[in-house]
Write a protein that holds these residues in place. Structure first.
Motif, PDB file in Angstrom:
ATOM      1  N   ASP A  59       1.704 -43.194  36.074  1.00  6.02           N
ATOM      2  CA  ASP A  59       0.745 -42.179  36.531  1.00  6.02           C
ATOM      3  C   ASP A  59      -0.585 -42.822  36.896  1.00  6.02           C
ATOM      4  OD1 ASP A  59       2.632 -40.260  36.131  1.00  6.02           O
ATOM      5  OD2 ASP A  59       1.794 -39.489  34.257  1.00  6.02           O
ATOM      6  N   LEU A  60      -0.997 -43.799  36.092  1.00  7.78           N
ATOM      7  CA  LEU A  60      -2.266 -44.476  36.372  1.00  7.78           C
ATOM      8  C   LEU A  60      -2.200 -45.235  37.687  1.00  7.78           C
ATOM      9  CD1 LEU A  60      -5.122 -45.270  35.500  1.00  7.78           C
ATOM     10  CD2 LEU A  60      -4.122 -47.205  34.259  1.00  7.78           C
ATOM     11  N   MET A  61      -1.108 -45.934  37.932  1.00  6.77           N
ATOM     12  CA  MET A  61      -0.965 -46.690  39.181  1.00  6.77           C
ATOM     13  C   MET A  61      -0.984 -45.756  40.391  1.00  6.77           C
ATOM     14  SD  MET A  61       1.767 -49.731  38.269  1.00  6.77           S
ATOM     15  CE  MET A  61       1.549 -50.444  39.911  1.00  6.77           C
ATOM     16  N   SER A  62      -0.320 -44.613  40.259  1.00  8.77           N
ATOM     17  CA  SER A  62      -0.317 -43.630  41.349  1.00  8.77           C
ATOM     18  C   SER A  62      -1.719 -43.092  41.611  1.00  8.77           C
ATOM     19  CB  SER A  62       0.633 -42.471  41.016  1.00  8.77           C
ATOM     20  OG  SER A  62       1.965 -42.921  40.899  1.00  8.77           O
ATOM     21  N   ALA A  63      -2.439 -42.814  40.520  1.00 16.44           N
ATOM     22  CA  ALA A  63      -3.803 -42.287  40.647  1.00 16.44           C
ATOM     23  C   ALA A  63      -4.733 -43.333  41.263  1.00 16.44           C
ATOM     24  CB  ALA A  63      -4.331 -41.853  39.277  1.00 16.44           C
ATOM     25  N   VAL A  64      -4.559 -44.593  40.865  1.00 15.57           N
ATOM     26  CA  VAL A  64      -5.384 -45.675  41.419  1.00 15.57           C
ATOM     27  C   VAL A  64      -5.101 -45.847  42.908  1.00 15.57           C
ATOM     28  CG1 VAL A  64      -5.753 -48.179  41.416  1.00 15.57           C
ATOM     29  CG2 VAL A  64      -5.697 -46.928  39.253  1.00 15.57           C
ATOM     30  N   VAL A 113      -6.263 -34.906  31.963  1.00 13.59           N
ATOM     31  CA  VAL A 113      -5.593 -35.716  32.995  1.00 13.59           C
ATOM     32  C   VAL A 113      -5.879 -37.191  32.757  1.00 13.59           C
ATOM     33  CG1 VAL A 113      -5.433 -36.198  35.469  1.00 13.59           C
ATOM     34  CG2 VAL A 113      -5.721 -33.847  34.682  1.00 13.59           C
ATOM     35  N   ILE A 114      -7.129 -37.506  32.409  1.00 12.44           N
ATOM     36  CA  ILE A 114      -7.498 -38.901  32.129  1.00 12.44           C
ATOM     37  C   ILE A 114      -6.694 -39.421  30.940  1.00 12.44           C
ATOM     38  CG2 ILE A 114      -9.363 -40.436  31.424  1.00 12.44           C
ATOM     39  CD1 ILE A 114     -11.310 -38.596  32.862  1.00 12.44           C
ATOM     40  N   SER A 115      -6.560 -38.621  29.899  1.00 10.10           N
ATOM     41  CA  SER A 115      -5.785 -39.032  28.734  1.00 10.10           C
ATOM     42  C   SER A 115      -4.341 -39.330  29.109  1.00 10.10           C
ATOM     43  CB  SER A 115      -5.832 -37.940  27.661  1.00 10.10           C
ATOM     44  OG  SER A 115      -7.140 -37.756  27.171  1.00 10.10           O
ATOM     45  N   GLN A 116      -3.786 -38.503  29.995  1.00 15.97           N
ATOM     46  CA  GLN A 116      -2.415 -38.728  30.456  1.00 15.97           C
ATOM     47  C   GLN A 116      -2.305 -40.036  31.232  1.00 15.97           C
ATOM     48  OE1 GLN A 116       0.420 -37.307  29.854  1.00 15.97           O
ATOM     49  NE2 GLN A 116       1.598 -38.547  31.311  1.00 15.97           N
ATOM     50  N   LEU A 117      -3.298 -40.320  32.052  1.00 12.61           N
ATOM     51  CA  LEU A 117      -3.288 -41.564  32.827  1.00 12.61           C
ATOM     52  C   LEU A 117      -3.337 -42.784  31.909  1.00 12.61           C
ATOM     53  CD1 LEU A 117      -5.747 -40.711  35.769  1.00 12.61           C
ATOM     54  CD2 LEU A 117      -3.254 -40.618  35.752  1.00 12.61           C
ATOM     55  N   LEU A 118      -4.083 -42.675  30.824  1.00 13.88           N
ATOM     56  CA  LEU A 118      -4.228 -43.806  29.907  1.00 13.88           C
ATOM     57  C   LEU A 118      -2.950 -44.066  29.102  1.00 13.88           C
ATOM     58  CD1 LEU A 118      -7.843 -43.196  28.541  1.00 13.88           C
ATOM     59  CD2 LEU A 118      -7.101 -44.929  30.180  1.00 13.88           C
ATOM     60  N   ASP A 175      -4.920 -39.922  19.510  1.00 19.65           N
ATOM     61  CA  ASP A 175      -4.838 -38.736  18.658  1.00 19.65           C
ATOM     62  C   ASP A 175      -5.130 -37.470  19.446  1.00 19.65           C
ATOM     63  OD1 ASP A 175      -4.482 -37.506  16.085  1.00 19.65           O
ATOM     64  OD2 ASP A 175      -6.647 -37.193  16.036  1.00 19.65           O
ATOM     65  N   ARG A 176      -6.091 -37.561  20.393  1.00 15.86           N
ATOM     66  CA  ARG A 176      -6.385 -36.381  21.226  1.00 15.86           C
ATOM     67  C   ARG A 176      -5.185 -36.030  22.098  1.00 15.86           C
ATOM     68  NH1 ARG A 176     -11.332 -39.004  21.896  1.00 15.86           N
ATOM     69  NH2 ARG A 176     -10.886 -39.579  24.047  1.00 15.86           N
ATOM     70  N   VAL A 177      -4.554 -37.054  22.663  1.00 22.48           N
ATOM     71  CA  VAL A 177      -3.362 -36.809  23.474  1.00 22.48           C
ATOM     72  C   VAL A 177      -2.256 -36.195  22.621  1.00 22.48           C
ATOM     73  CG1 VAL A 177      -1.561 -37.902  24.850  1.00 22.48           C
ATOM     74  CG2 VAL A 177      -3.915 -38.670  25.073  1.00 22.48           C
ATOM     75  N   ARG A 178      -2.090 -36.715  21.419  1.00 24.81           N
ATOM     76  CA  ARG A 178      -1.067 -36.198  20.500  1.00 24.81           C
ATOM     77  C   ARG A 178      -1.327 -34.733  20.170  1.00 24.81           C
ATOM     78  NH1 ARG A 178      -0.347 -35.440  15.194  1.00 24.81           N
ATOM     79  NH2 ARG A 178      -2.537 -35.941  14.808  1.00 24.81           N
ATOM     80  N   THR A 207       0.535 -45.252  16.433  1.00 21.31           N
ATOM     81  CA  THR A 207       0.879 -46.653  16.694  1.00 21.31           C
ATOM     82  C   THR A 207       1.881 -46.751  17.840  1.00 21.31           C
ATOM     83  OG1 THR A 207       0.521 -47.259  14.385  1.00 21.31           O
ATOM     84  CG2 THR A 207       1.827 -48.765  15.720  1.00 21.31           C
ATOM     85  N   GLY A 208       2.856 -45.853  17.852  1.00 21.27           N
ATOM     86  CA  GLY A 208       3.845 -45.843  18.930  1.00 21.27           C
ATOM     87  C   GLY A 208       3.203 -45.651  20.291  1.00 21.27           C
ATOM     88  N   MET A 209       2.189 -44.803  20.354  1.00 18.78           N
ATOM     89  CA  MET A 209       1.482 -44.571  21.618  1.00 18.78           C
ATOM     90  C   MET A 209       0.685 -45.805  22.031  1.00 18.78           C
ATOM     91  SD  MET A 209       0.215 -40.668  20.782  1.00 18.78           S
ATOM     92  CE  MET A 209      -0.570 -40.389  22.372  1.00 18.78           C
ATOM     93  N   LEU A 210       0.048 -46.442  21.042  1.00 17.71           N
ATOM     94  CA  LEU A 210      -0.764 -47.624  21.351  1.00 17.71           C
ATOM     95  C   LEU A 210       0.096 -48.806  21.770  1.00 17.71           C
ATOM     96  CD1 LEU A 210      -3.449 -47.551  18.497  1.00 17.71           C
ATOM     97  CD2 LEU A 210      -3.614 -46.665  20.827  1.00 17.71           C
ATOM     98  N   LEU A 211       1.344 -48.833  21.311  1.00 19.75           N
ATOM     99  CA  LEU A 211       2.235 -49.950  21.646  1.00 19.75           C
ATOM    100  C   LEU A 211       2.673 -49.933  23.108  1.00 19.75           C
ATOM    101  CD1 LEU A 211       4.473 -50.202  18.447  1.00 19.75           C
ATOM    102  CD2 LEU A 211       2.854 -51.900  19.315  1.00 19.75           C
ATOM    103  N   GLU A 212       2.277 -48.910  23.863  1.00 15.82           N
ATOM    104  CA  GLU A 212       2.533 -48.901  25.299  1.00 15.82           C
ATOM    105  C   GLU A 212       1.602 -49.874  26.024  1.00 15.82           C
ATOM    106  OE1 GLU A 212       2.411 -44.973  26.891  1.00 15.82           O
ATOM    107  OE2 GLU A 212       3.800 -44.148  25.422  1.00 15.82           O
TER     108      GLU A 212
END
Length: 225
Positions: free
Chosen positions: A139-144, A129-134, A64-67, A35-40
């Protein structure tokens, strides 16, 4: 009786409580961390999760995969789960991930066509890497930004090549038209099949260009005979 405004729950607090309750039904063991991760995500994205259980499940699975990537626990169950995850990733999960990435990128890049191109480029990255961006907006803005720059540069180079081919074609046509006006179109088409570097040199060598034109005419005449 007056009420202290600071004691009233905020929209974020309400969403957090509802999100935790929903996540707990899908992932009771690590509901708090997930939940803490999703609240981002933004309030609107959280609302979408709460309104669409399919979307919520996708986000929970990704979190969960990122965790697990950050805190790997090796057991028979987790190894089996990892194998199943890799298998599903090869099949339909990539499409689901693509839709999630597209929506994230669309929040940064409003041009839908450009957004689709950027999403495609990001999906070529490694899954971790995609999981990290999400999970990281910075990081996502930099990648975009990086993907946008690379795509626009490729597009610009493509446009330059198209202009170069058009200009060379006009010069070839003008030269062929002076000697063989009836065949000029077909001669030009045949000459444009020559590699670009050779064509550029050909325009600087009138004797060689005339020889190529004569060869093209011979081919055309042989076809007609």
């Amino acid at each position: 009786m007056s009420t202290n405004k600071s004691e009233l729950p905020t929209t974020r607090d309400v969403l957090s409580e509802h999100l935790y309750a929903a996540v707990k039904t899908l992932h009771p063991v690590s509901a708090g961390e997930v939940t803490g991760m999703l609240l981002e995500a933004s309030d609107q994205e959280i609302l979408n999760m709460l309104q669409d259980r399919h979307v919520l499940k996708e986000r929970v699975d990704i979190a969960d995969r990122v965790r697990n990537t950050k805190n790997p626990v090796y057991s028979e169950d987790t190894c089996t789960s990892s194998m199943e995850l890799r298998s599903s990733s090869i099949s339909g999960e990539r499409e689901q991930l693509g839709e999630i990435v597209f929506q994230k990128v669309l929040a940064i890049e409003s041009n839908s066509d450009l957004c689709a191109q950027i999403t495609g480029m990001l999906l070529e990255l490694d899954s971790s890497v995609i999981s990290q961006l999400l999970t990281s907006e910075d990081d996502l803005m930099s990648a975009v930004d990086k993907a946008r720059g690379e795509y626009l540069e490729q597009l610009n180079q493509s446009v330059q090549v198209e202009h170069t081919v058009e200009e060379i074609g006009e010069k070839l046509y003008a030269t062929a038209c002076r000697k063989y006006p009836d065949y000029a179109d077909r001669i030009t088409g045949m000459l444009l099949e020559i590699p670009m570097d050779n064509l550029i040199h050909l325009l600087d060598d009138s004797d060689e260009l005339n020889r190529k034109i004569e060869m093209a005419v011979e081919v055309l005449c042989d076809k007609q005979s």
